[in-house]
Write an enzyme that holds these catalytic residues in place. Structure first.
Site, PDB file in Angstrom:
ATOM      1  N   PRO A  73      -6.934  -0.505  -4.694  1.00 10.29           N
ATOM      2  CA  PRO A  73      -5.575  -0.786  -5.180  1.00 10.29           C
ATOM      3  C   PRO A  73      -4.801  -1.895  -4.469  1.00 10.29           C
ATOM      4  O   PRO A  73      -3.802  -1.665  -3.797  1.00 10.29           O
ATOM      5  CB  PRO A  73      -4.880   0.565  -5.012  1.00 10.29           C
ATOM      6  CG  PRO A  73      -5.572   1.188  -3.846  1.00 10.29           C
ATOM      7  CD  PRO A  73      -7.008   0.764  -3.963  1.00 10.29           C
ATOM      8  N   CYS A  74      -5.216  -3.135  -4.691  1.00  9.50           N
ATOM      9  CA  CYS A  74      -4.498  -4.278  -4.122  1.00  9.50           C
ATOM     10  C   CYS A  74      -3.107  -4.432  -4.737  1.00  9.50           C
ATOM     11  O   CYS A  74      -2.235  -5.060  -4.139  1.00  9.50           O
ATOM     12  CB  CYS A  74      -5.302  -5.558  -4.275  1.00  9.50           C
ATOM     13  SG  CYS A  74      -5.789  -5.944  -5.961  1.00  9.50           S
TER      14      CYS A  74
END
Length: 162
Positions: free
Chosen positions: A131-132
């Protein structure tokens, strides 16, 4: 090992899944340069699907429709040791929360490396799964995201239950 490329339609847009028979290799947005950004040669890809791509697609849809918080996928993170460390720590950011680039640099023990951390995050090959999108600017603004800032805002709102 041969890689397959398949697409899925999601509530946040079309995604391309790249997988071998044993690992997920990438989750990409349909924007120019995505394969180059993550170091995959289009000549190495076959259209189609396999069990790993199907599992990834199922888990991404479950996540985006509210039924899954975490992913359980075998991934093959091809990158430098530093990039893999940055990407691995992204999964420590809980859904519905955010962290700044500086906070992420500190979280991996490299508080002086904020710009390098930002560059590594920009090369994350596993959009949504790693989850950037949960990393934001120091002033709280939404910054760079391969799927675009509207998609980043949607993902953050979705995960926060808004």
């Amino acid at each position: 090992m041969p890689l397959v490329s398949s697409t899925i339609d999601t509530p946040v847009g079309t995604l391309t899944l790249i997988a071998s028979d044993s690992h997920l290799r990438a989750v990409l947005w349909p924007l120019d340069g995505e394969l180059q950004r993550v170091g995959i040669d289009s000549g190495d890809l076959d259209d189609g699907s396999n069990a790993i791509a199907e599992l990834a697609g199922q888990q991404i849809i479950e996540h985006l429709t509210g039924g899954r918080q975490e992913f359980d996928l075998p991934i093959d993170a091809v990158g430098t040791d530093f990039q893999r460390k940055v990407w691995s720590a992204l999964s420590d950011i809980a859904p519905g929360t955010t962290r700044t680039y500086a906070e992420h640099a500190a979280a991996i023990g490299r508080p002086e490396a904020t710009r390098a951390v930002a560059t590594a995050i920009g090369r994350n090959p596993f959009s949504i799964v790693v989850p950037c999108h949960r990393v934001i600017g120091a002033d709280g603004s939404l910054t760079g995201f391969a799927g675009g800032l509207d998609a980043k805002a949607w993902l953050l709102d979705h995960e926060a239950g808004r």
